[in-house]
Enzyme design. Structure first.
Site, short mmCIF file in Angstrom:
data_model
loop_
_atom_site.label_atom_id
_atom_site.label_comp_id
_atom_site.label_asym_id
_atom_site.label_seq_id
_atom_site.Cartn_x
_atom_site.Cartn_y
_atom_site.Cartn_z
N HIS A 104 0.83 -1.21 0.00
CA HIS A 104 0.00 0.00 0.00
C HIS A 104 0.87 1.26 0.00
O HIS A 104 2.04 1.21 -0.35
CB HIS A 104 -1.01 -0.05 1.16
N GLU A 141 -2.08 0.24 8.04
CA GLU A 141 -1.23 -0.82 7.51
C GLU A 141 -0.07 -0.22 6.73
O GLU A 141 1.06 -0.72 6.79
CB GLU A 141 -2.05 -1.76 6.61
N HIS A 196 2.98 -6.87 4.61
CA HIS A 196 1.59 -6.51 4.85
C HIS A 196 1.16 -6.87 6.27
O HIS A 196 1.87 -7.57 6.99
CB HIS A 196 0.65 -7.28 3.88
N GLU A 278 2.11 -11.56 5.68
CA GLU A 278 1.03 -10.92 6.44
C GLU A 278 1.40 -11.10 7.90
O GLU A 278 1.28 -12.19 8.46
CB GLU A 278 -0.32 -11.59 6.14
ZN ZN Z 1 -1.93 -5.31 2.63
#
Ligand code: ZN
Length: 314
Positions: A104, A141, A196, A278
């Protein structure tokens, strides 16, 4: 919340008012800017903040997508353990190229039209990028991924690796997921890791590593990277669990900490070994307590670094 980071992460109004006068007083006792700085540091005042912090705090309503909004990437788990912060060996990574892809972008949310534009990922079309998720308190995030990326870059550079980031909050949005893949390809990276944190439901906890599935469609052909990416992912999952002391996801991956996906542009278009990590679930309060801790993020970076080092040393 077991917030115990050595850095000031998301703004913590309870700390600054008490600490700052102390720091100032100490600094006054010992003239000189350097000594004043040292006192401030000793009191834990140094933050490595980063641009994302501002975003998360400034407009949590805008910057906080709904739960599960970690659009482009989703979940799966890995194997935990306990300890270790020493590098896996002492060899040099000189000549090795690692691309870190901080998921992102802190200001994606201001550019919805641009990031919603579809790009070709070989197997279909997908949004250029997504805003990412956030904790319920508004820590984004995008801020998290940049912070971990910076820590990881430092660790890998110490090993002699050449490290590139796909973005460093140095652009208004993106890059798009296809460009993120191309950056790793163009760099002829020996390994690429996309950082992430997930946006799943409360009670869903733990980390997982996403591996590319075998796809061949349009510009996507992952057949050559499936094997090495799996190896990279397994090593990162094991070391991430050890370094952070956290368990693999309890909601994807059947406890393995590994999930294979064929719908992620960032993986489908990669021609070099690549995985997504993640690190936890931002929407679970217990995971969020970890993710918002600078000390924990350092452990996360350490674990990812160790996995990469093991992979590159073969
Ligand atoms: Zn993400």
């Amino acid at each position: 919340m077991s917030y115990a980071g050595p850095e000031l992460d998301p703004p913590d109004p309870r700390r600054s008012p008490l600490r700052r006068p102390l720091a100032v007083a100490l600094a006054a006792l010992v003239p000189g800017a350097l000594l004043g700085w040292l006192a401030y540091e000793a009191l834990g005042g140094s933050g490595d903040g980063g641009p994302g912090r501002v975003t998360g705090a400034a407009s949590s309503s805008q910057a906080s997508p709904p739960a599960g909004a970690d659009g482009d990437e989703k979940p799966a788990p890995a194997a935990p353990s306990a300890t270790a912060s020493a590098p896996a060996g002492s060899g040099s990574l000189k000549g090795k190229v690692v691309v870190i892809d901080p998921g992102h972008n802190p200001t994606n949310f201001r550019h919805t039209a641009e990031i919603n534009r579809k790009v070709d990922i070989g197997t279909g079309a997908k949004e250029c990028d997504t805003t990412g998720t956030s904790t319920n308190d508004g820590y984004s995030e995008a801020a998290f991924t940049l912070d971990v990326a910076h820590r990881l870059r430092t660790l890998l550079q110490r090993q002699g690796a050449t490290v590139r980031l796909t973005q460093d909050a140095d652009r208004p949005f993106g890059p798009c997921i296809d460009e993120r893949a191309r950056i790793g390809n163009a760099a002829h990276a020996d390994a690429v890791v996309s950082i992430h944190a997930d946006g799943s439901g409360t009670g869903n906890r733990g980390f997982h590593v996403i591996l590319p599935g075998a796809v061949r469609a349009g510009a996507a052909d992952t057949r050559a990277i499936v094997g090495p990416s799996r190896e990279l992912g397994k090593l990162i999952a094991a070391d991430f669990g050890r370094a952070t002391g956290t368990a693999p996801s309890n909601y994807v991956g059947d406890g393995s900490g590994l999930v294979t996906r064929e719908d992620l542009g960032g993986l489908n278009l990669s021609t070099v070994p690549k995985v997504f990590v993640e690190c936890g679930n931002m929407r679970d309060s217990k995971d969020a307590a970890l993710l918002t801790s600078g000390a924990w993020r350092q452990k996360a970076a350490q674990g990812i670094s160790e996995g990469i080092v093991s992979f590159l040393r073969g």
